[in-house]
Structure formats: C-alpha cells, structure tokens
Motif scaffolding. Sequence first.
Motif: not given
Length: 157
Positions: A1, A11, A26, A28, A42-43, A46, A84, A90, A141-142, A145
């Motif tokens: 990020m 990304s 995952v 944060h 969360w992601t 990336k 997104l 991504i 997660l977002n 994703q």
Amino acid sequence: MRHNAGVSKRSAGILLYRPDGPQVLVVHPGGPFFKNKDAGAWTLPKGEYEPDEDPKAAALREFTEETGMALPDHDLVALGEVKLRSGKVIKAWAAEGDFDVESLRSNTFDLEWPPRSGRRQTFPEVDRALWCDPTTARQKLNPAQIPFVDRLVELLR
C-alpha cells in the motif's frame, strides 16, 4: 500500500493460505483512518505497482513490505483480478504457507495528523494480521476482494 498523491490504478497482492480448513491471512491497514474500522476494512497484503513493473514481482515485494516475510515466487497460483469502485484493479496470487502473526513487521508511511495540524506522524502500513476461515475472511475483507477467497476455495476443492 503506497500512500502517494499520484494514485496509480493497479495493485498486486498475495493471499497466503494454510490448507487445513482452509485458513487465509488477512491484514488490517494501519493509520488513523482505519483505526476503529473492522468489517470490510481488512485486505490481503498488496500494494501499487508501476505500469512497466511485473505485477507478480510487485505482489511479492508488497507482501514482504507489509508482513516482514519473504515468499518464494515459484509457488504462486494466479487468482485473477478484481476492480474496486474507485476503478483500481487488483491482481492477486495465492501461496500456501505459514506466518506467525505475532512476528508482523510492516513498513511505515508518514501523514500529517491530525489534519492541518502541521504535525507529521509515522504509521505502519499494516497494524495487524489474522488467520481466519473463508467465512470470517468474507466478513472482514474489503467486499471487492472477496472473490479472491472464493476463487481460492474453488481451487482447493
């Protein structure tokens, strides 16, 4: 990020997993904006990459920058891409492996905080990591994703 003004639109990331379960890792996002956010915040580890950069190499670099752990690139399985709402794309890969969430070592970014205060503070790009089952991952997660988790579950069937 990467936190930069000229936001790139691409990304690349890695969804680390343990086959028992399975479980996925995952992370944060750090910093004041995400401090009190949980569900949907969360992601996967990336980060952005330049148009002339190999996305797989970028995914490996970003995973290392955000977790402190290096992964071998020969074990990556493509999970495709998602878009997104912002338009950013991504690309992600899955990798089987283990990671001790207590050993998380993320790189940092600087931000003027509080806004317009003239004070700059340093924050970790990632402040927490969590192993969870696919159902929990889908909650954390977002939402954009989530297909990566679904694709991994399909691959492991």
